[in-house]
Structures are given as C-alpha cells and as structure tokens.
Design an enzyme around this catalytic site. Structure first.
Site, PDB file in Angstrom:
ATOM      1  N   SER A   1       2.353   4.426  -7.360  1.00 42.19           N
ATOM      2  CA  SER A   1       2.630   4.549  -5.924  1.00 42.19           C
ATOM      3  C   SER A   1       2.460   6.004  -5.473  1.00 42.19           C
ATOM      4  O   SER A   1       1.338   6.482  -5.395  1.00 42.19           O
ATOM      5  CB  SER A   1       4.024   3.994  -5.610  1.00 42.19           C
ATOM      6  OG  SER A   1       4.203   3.821  -4.223  1.00 42.19           O
TER       7      SER A   1
ATOM      8  N   HIS B   1       0.439  -0.839  -2.620  1.00 46.57           N
ATOM      9  CA  HIS B   1       1.248  -1.930  -2.032  1.00 46.57           C
ATOM     10  C   HIS B   1       0.521  -2.656  -0.898  1.00 46.57           C
ATOM     11  O   HIS B   1       1.155  -3.155   0.028  1.00 46.57           O
ATOM     12  CB  HIS B   1       2.588  -1.399  -1.514  1.00 46.57           C
ATOM     13  CG  HIS B   1       3.300  -0.504  -2.470  1.00 46.57           C
ATOM     14  ND1 HIS B   1       3.780  -0.952  -3.679  1.00 46.57           N
ATOM     15  CD2 HIS B   1       3.604   0.829  -2.407  1.00 46.57           C
ATOM     16  CE1 HIS B   1       4.363   0.066  -4.311  1.00 46.57           C
ATOM     17  NE2 HIS B   1       4.260   1.146  -3.568  1.00 46.57           N
TER      18      HIS B   1
END
Length: 207
Positions: free
Chosen positions: A119, A160
């Site tokens: 991330s 995501h």
C-alpha cells in the site's frame, strides 16, 4: 539487479510473494511499519509480520520516526530484505526524507536487495507521491515540503483498486491522472513483480 514486490494487501498475496522470493526461512527482513504509526487501523502490519514469521523469517523492526541514523544504517545493511508497510504515505515520505533513509534504501535496492512494499510502501516506490493526496491526508506530514519519492520504478501504483473503503479514492486518482501519469492500479489480490526493468502483474482482479 532490481527486485521489487509491490502489493495492496500483503497478507492476501503472500503466496505470490513466496513464488517470487522463494524460500524465506532464516531470511532476515528489515521491517518498517512507520507509515502505520499515524493510523488508527493497522491490523495489516500484524498480518504481514505474522506471515513472515510463519515461514521462518526473522523480523528486525525499524521505526524511522524514532530510530537513530546509526540504527537505520545498520539494520538496512545487515538484513536481506526490506519490507515497508501500509499507512500514511506522506508521513512515510516525511520520515524517509528527514532521516536520510530514502537514499539508503535506493542504494540497497540498486545493489540487489529485495524491496517489499505494501500500500503506502508500494506507492512510495514511485517517482513522486503528489497523486496520493486523494487517498492519504497531508495533515499527518507537517514537515513534508517535497513529494519526490523513492523513484524505484517509473510507474505509479494505485492500491486497493475497487476495494472498500478505498473505492472512491482510487477511482479519483485514476480519473485525475490517467492521462498524465503511467498509473498501475491493483486490487487487494494482485501484486506487481519487478525484475530489473521487467514488470509483471500477478493475481486475479476480484473487484
């Protein structure tokens, strides 16, 4: 030899990581959870740590926000892999820059040490993280003046993609920058594998 594994949710693609990295038993990992320090939700850090430990790897934790330069230099040099967790990408860059760690990581990656980014840790590999402002809050990095990032790759990870709670944020980044930046969206079940200048997307999109 540049080798990177970039993911949205590391625990969800750990099997892909093992396929890429091979046996990690007794491998030592500099584990950098710094980006998560300003976040309320941080279960992903424990998930990543546990995934490594279950395969017999050694975790050497390094929080850039509190470590000395000597400790940072020593841990990055002696361990075999570098893992950078998710969290706030701007706070992460602030601490990478403030401590001089960014340059050290760049040197180790160019020398062949594997980089694992989850991330925020994946987005920080881009040349610049200005595009992240639609996903992360700048308020967490009051000392940050320059968005120049690690520049390990020539593309910009959008993690995501289609995954709650980042559906709108990821789409906003794509809508805003798709014509000006080489974006690379990945969802929580995909990973980007980089070998030198070769990039491969693994995993199946489940959005």
């Amino acid at each position: 030899m540049k080798k990177l594994f970039l993911a949205s949710s590391f625990a969800d693609v750990f099997d892909l990581f093992l396929d890429f990295a091979g046996n990690i038993q007794n491998k030592s990992i500099t584990f950098i959870p710094t980006a998560s320090k300003v976040e309320e939700v941080k279960f992903y850090v424990d998930d990543a740590r546990n995934a490594f430990l279950q395969q017999g790897a050694f975790i050497d934790e390094l929080d850039l926000s509190t470590a000395s330069l000597a400790e940072i230099t020593d841990k990055l040099a002696k361990n075999e892999m570098i893992y950078v967790s998710g969290g706030n990408t701007f706070f992460l860059l602030q601490e990478l820059t403030r401590t001089g760690t960014a340059q050290l990581i760049q040197q180790h990656i160019q020398a062949g040490k594997m980089y694992i980014g989850e991330s925020a840790g994946a987005m920080i590999s881009a040349p610049n993280i200005d595009y992240v402002k639609y996903m992360d809050s700048l308020d967490q990095a009051p000392m940050l003046r320059d968005f120049t990032a690690l520049n390990l790759v020539d593309f910009y990870v959008v993690p995501h993609y289609t995954n709650f709670p980042f559906v709108e944020a990821a789409q906003k980044i794509i809508d805003t920058y798709s014509t000006t930046l080489p974006l690379q969206p990945i969802d929580n079940h995909q990973a980007i594998l980089v070998n030198n200048e070769t990039k491969i997307i693994r995993g199946n999109h489940k959005g």
